[in-house]
Design a protein around this motif. Structure first.
Motif, PDB file in Angstrom:
ATOM      1  N   TRP A  63      15.927 -74.694  17.624  1.00  0.00           N
ATOM      2  CA  TRP A  63      16.499 -73.471  18.002  1.00  0.00           C
ATOM      3  C   TRP A  63      17.912 -73.380  17.395  1.00  0.00           C
ATOM      4  N   TRP A  65      20.740 -75.461  17.529  1.00  0.00           N
ATOM      5  CA  TRP A  65      21.647 -76.131  18.522  1.00  0.00           C
ATOM      6  C   TRP A  65      22.314 -77.069  17.475  1.00  0.00           C
ATOM      7  N   GLY A 116      16.629 -78.534  28.356  1.00  0.00           N
ATOM      8  CA  GLY A 116      15.571 -78.438  27.217  1.00  0.00           C
ATOM      9  C   GLY A 116      14.776 -79.716  27.187  1.00  0.00           C
ATOM     10  N   HIS A 153      23.710 -69.689  30.094  1.00  0.00           N
ATOM     11  CA  HIS A 153      23.752 -68.651  28.786  1.00  0.00           C
ATOM     12  C   HIS A 153      22.635 -68.976  27.913  1.00  0.00           C
ATOM     13  N   THR A 154      21.872 -67.978  27.520  1.00  0.00           N
ATOM     14  CA  THR A 154      20.840 -68.429  26.827  1.00  0.00           C
ATOM     15  C   THR A 154      21.067 -67.235  25.314  1.00  0.00           C
ATOM     16  N   CYS A 155      20.250 -67.343  24.269  1.00  0.00           N
ATOM     17  CA  CYS A 155      20.508 -66.436  23.341  1.00  0.00           C
ATOM     18  C   CYS A 155      19.307 -66.101  22.420  1.00  0.00           C
ATOM     19  N   ASP A 158      17.470 -68.809  20.725  1.00  0.00           N
ATOM     20  CA  ASP A 158      16.521 -69.819  21.608  1.00  0.00           C
ATOM     21  C   ASP A 158      15.135 -69.847  21.784  1.00  0.00           C
ATOM     22  N   ALA A 162      12.679 -68.605  26.822  1.00  0.00           N
ATOM     23  CA  ALA A 162      13.635 -68.920  27.708  1.00  0.00           C
ATOM     24  C   ALA A 162      14.454 -68.178  28.695  1.00  0.00           C
ATOM     25  N   LEU A 163      14.595 -66.715  28.164  1.00  0.00           N
ATOM     26  CA  LEU A 163      15.334 -65.765  29.082  1.00  0.00           C
ATOM     27  C   LEU A 163      14.527 -65.500  30.328  1.00  0.00           C
ATOM     28  N   TYR A 166      14.377 -68.489  32.984  1.00  0.00           N
ATOM     29  CA  TYR A 166      15.684 -68.440  33.793  1.00  0.00           C
ATOM     30  C   TYR A 166      15.710 -67.420  34.774  1.00  0.00           C
TER      31      TYR A 166
END
Length: 201
Positions: A63, A65, A116, A153-155, A158, A162-163, A166
């Motif tokens: 992702w 990171w 994660g 925060h997520t983007c 990712d 993920a969104l 959450y």
């Protein structure tokens, strides 16, 4: 503010849309999945930077990171060893396969700094189990001052789920931002063949 329409992203950079989410009160916990054999959550006091970066990379490289990979050891230790930062590892058969990092450095607030799982721990409900442990620790931990806000925060770089994960866990979207940053595959932080779904320009 970005204008309406298209905005060019310079070569060597990545752009992602960040969604900021808040949880202003404890939600109803989702039911824990069936326990996975050999899985437990272990708090890691003063984690060694090499151990931490290995886990961070195994979880997040796909992702893209990279922020913790490029920090100097002293700077990373200052964060990870701070008394108001907690690092928890999901242990599976004796090996760390998940990361829960909680940042309580702002009074009354907790940030879900990193959350994660490695591929070895995905797809069997361990993520939901881990989020339940995070919610319990943040809102009901007896050895910490109460919080009034839990954020994450997520983007768009990712995991695509993920969104939604959450939001189902009790977070609500409150703000959207655009982040532009150096492509970590070009700076050497990650191998060039990482995340081939995102082209290098």
């Amino acid at each position: 503010m970005l204008p309406d329409g298209y905005s060019d992203v310079p070569a060597g950079k990545l752009a992602t849309v960040v969604t900021c989410l808040d949880m202003p009160a404890p939600p109803a916990l989702r039911a824990d999945p069936a326990p996975q054999p050999g899985v437990r959550l272990e708090r890691v006091a003063a984690p060694e930077t090499g151990w931490y970066r290995d886990l961070y990379r195994r979880i997040g490289a796909e992702w893209l990171w990279a922020s913790r990979l490029t920090m100097a050891d002293a700077a990373l230790e200052a964060v990870l060893h701070h008394p108001d930062v907690e690092v928890h590892a999901v242990m599976k058969d004796g090996r760390a396969e998940g990361l829960l990092e909680l940042d309580f450095r702002e009074e009354g607030v907790c940030g879900l700094a990193f959350f994660g799982l490695t591929p070895a721990a995905i797809g069997n409900g361990t993520g939901r189990w881990l989020m339940n442990r995070a919610v319990e620790r943040v809102w009901f931990g007896q050895d910490r001052a109460p919080v009034r806000r839990f954020w994450v925060h997520t983007c768009t770089l990712d995991h695509p789920q993920a969104l939604g994960f959450y939001i189902r866990s009790g977070f609500s979207p409150v703000k959207r931002q655009v982040e532009i940053f150096d492509d970590p595959r070009l700076t050497g932080a990650l191998p060039r063949d990482t995340a081939p779904r995102v082209p290098i320009l």
